[in-house]
Scaffold this motif. Structure first.
Motif, mmCIF file in Angstrom:
data_model
loop_
_atom_site.group_PDB
_atom_site.id
_atom_site.type_symbol
_atom_site.label_atom_id
_atom_site.label_comp_id
_atom_site.label_asym_id
_atom_site.label_seq_id
_atom_site.Cartn_x
_atom_site.Cartn_y
_atom_site.Cartn_z
ATOM 1 N N THR A 5 0.848 -1.190 0.000
ATOM 2 C CA THR A 5 0.000 0.000 0.000
ATOM 3 C C THR A 5 0.886 1.243 0.000
ATOM 4 N N ILE A 6 0.588 2.168 -0.893
ATOM 5 C CA ILE A 6 1.368 3.407 -0.955
ATOM 6 C C ILE A 6 0.798 4.415 0.043
ATOM 7 N N VAL A 7 1.667 4.892 0.912
ATOM 8 C CA VAL A 7 1.297 5.880 1.924
ATOM 9 C C VAL A 7 2.052 7.162 1.600
ATOM 10 N N SER A 8 1.333 8.279 1.464
ATOM 11 C CA SER A 8 1.945 9.571 1.149
ATOM 12 C C SER A 8 1.846 10.485 2.359
ATOM 13 N N PHE A 9 2.941 11.160 2.666
ATOM 14 C CA PHE A 9 3.011 12.055 3.816
ATOM 15 C C PHE A 9 3.040 13.507 3.345
ATOM 16 N N PHE A 10 2.312 14.374 4.074
ATOM 17 C CA PHE A 10 2.187 15.779 3.713
ATOM 18 C C PHE A 10 2.357 16.660 4.945
ATOM 19 N N ARG A 11 2.764 17.887 4.700
ATOM 20 C CA ARG A 11 2.733 18.944 5.715
ATOM 21 C C ARG A 11 1.617 19.892 5.342
ATOM 22 N N THR A 74 -1.965 10.166 3.650
ATOM 23 C CA THR A 74 -3.075 9.593 2.900
ATOM 24 C C THR A 74 -2.686 8.172 2.509
ATOM 25 N N ILE A 75 -3.690 7.339 2.317
ATOM 26 C CA ILE A 75 -3.461 5.937 1.978
ATOM 27 C C ILE A 75 -3.981 5.698 0.572
ATOM 28 N N ASP A 76 -3.106 5.235 -0.312
ATOM 29 C CA ASP A 76 -3.439 4.935 -1.706
ATOM 30 C C ASP A 76 -4.138 6.087 -2.426
ATOM 31 N N GLY A 77 -3.730 7.312 -2.167
ATOM 32 C CA GLY A 77 -4.277 8.467 -2.873
ATOM 33 C C GLY A 77 -5.701 8.832 -2.504
ATOM 34 N N ASP A 78 -6.219 8.259 -1.424
ATOM 35 C CA ASP A 78 -7.575 8.567 -0.974
ATOM 36 C C ASP A 78 -7.613 9.997 -0.416
ATOM 37 N N ASP A 79 -8.791 10.607 -0.400
ATOM 38 C CA ASP A 79 -8.934 11.968 0.119
ATOM 39 C C ASP A 79 -8.909 12.039 1.635
ATOM 40 N N ARG A 80 -9.105 10.917 2.311
ATOM 41 C CA ARG A 80 -9.118 10.920 3.777
ATOM 42 C C ARG A 80 -7.716 11.169 4.323
ATOM 43 N N LYS A 81 -7.662 11.989 5.367
ATOM 44 C CA LYS A 81 -6.391 12.302 6.017
ATOM 45 C C LYS A 81 -6.304 11.524 7.321
ATOM 46 N N TYR A 82 -5.119 11.039 7.629
ATOM 47 C CA TYR A 82 -4.866 10.313 8.865
ATOM 48 C C TYR A 82 -3.750 11.022 9.620
ATOM 49 N N ARG A 83 -3.975 11.210 10.923
ATOM 50 C CA ARG A 83 -3.008 11.888 11.790
ATOM 51 C C ARG A 83 -2.370 10.871 12.739
ATOM 52 N N PHE A 84 -1.127 11.154 13.128
ATOM 53 C CA PHE A 84 -0.370 10.295 14.043
ATOM 54 C C PHE A 84 -1.017 10.283 15.422
ATOM 55 N N ILE A 85 -1.139 9.066 16.000
ATOM 56 C CA ILE A 85 -1.644 8.932 17.364
ATOM 57 C C ILE A 85 -0.554 8.415 18.286
ATOM 58 N N SER A 86 0.085 7.310 17.876
ATOM 59 C CA SER A 86 1.078 6.680 18.733
ATOM 60 C C SER A 86 2.003 5.814 17.892
ATOM 61 N N SER A 87 3.156 5.465 18.440
ATOM 62 C CA SER A 87 4.045 4.534 17.758
ATOM 63 C C SER A 87 4.121 3.244 18.583
ATOM 64 N N LEU A 88 4.501 2.176 17.932
ATOM 65 C CA LEU A 88 4.581 0.865 18.567
ATOM 66 C C LEU A 88 6.016 0.369 18.547
ATOM 67 N N ASN A 89 6.404 -0.358 19.592
ATOM 68 C CA ASN A 89 7.720 -0.977 19.618
ATOM 69 C C ASN A 89 7.661 -2.300 18.879
ATOM 70 N N VAL A 90 8.422 -2.410 17.795
ATOM 71 C CA VAL A 90 8.473 -3.631 17.006
ATOM 72 C C VAL A 90 9.930 -4.017 16.813
ATOM 73 N N LEU A 91 10.151 -5.299 16.531
ATOM 74 C CA LEU A 91 11.517 -5.776 16.361
ATOM 75 C C LEU A 91 12.136 -5.295 15.050
ATOM 76 N N LYS A 92 11.359 -5.319 13.985
ATOM 77 C CA LYS A 92 11.877 -4.918 12.681
ATOM 78 C C LYS A 92 11.014 -3.802 12.104
ATOM 79 N N GLY A 93 11.655 -2.796 11.542
ATOM 80 C CA GLY A 93 10.913 -1.722 10.903
ATOM 81 C C GLY A 93 10.338 -0.728 11.898
#
Length: 104
Positions: A5-11, A74-93
């Motif tokens: 899935t292509i995720v695009s980041f904007f300011r 945005t996710i896959d060029g959709d018009d919906r905007k998503y804002r950061f809530i929290s990060s997760l601790n993962v082993l990879k990535g």
């Protein structure tokens, strides 16, 4: 796990005056786009992690952390905007929780 899935980041627009166009900048500023794995955050997990139910909460998994500042994605060029809530601790990535921005 597929990063398909292509995720695009904007300011957000800076609103500064542009003397060449004689207008204020109102267009969002593109930061970067990456491939990611997107899954919905279930109701039980939302209550445990966020303390309540947030509309459109998703988990975004990427191979690496995006170092640049961004305001929404945005996710896959959709018009919906998503804002950061929290990060997760993962082993990879890198993994983070985002929520749908219902204010804009």
């Amino acid at each position: 796990m597929r990063y398909d899935t292509i995720v695009s980041f904007f300011r957000d627009a800076d609103g500064k005056y542009n003397p060449r166009t004689h207008k204020h900048n109102s267009e969002p500023i593109f930061v970067d786009s990456v491939f990611a794995n997107i899954t919905d955050l279930g109701l039980k997990n939302q209550v445990q992690l966020l303390g309540g139910i947030k509309q459109g909460s998703k988990i975004v998994r990427m191979t690496e952390n995006l170092d640049e500042n961004w305001d929404y994605m945005t996710i896959d060029g959709d018009d919906r905007k998503y804002r950061f809530i929290s990060s997760l601790n993962v082993l990879k990535g890198h993994a983070m929780i985002v929520g749908e921005d219902v204010g804009n």
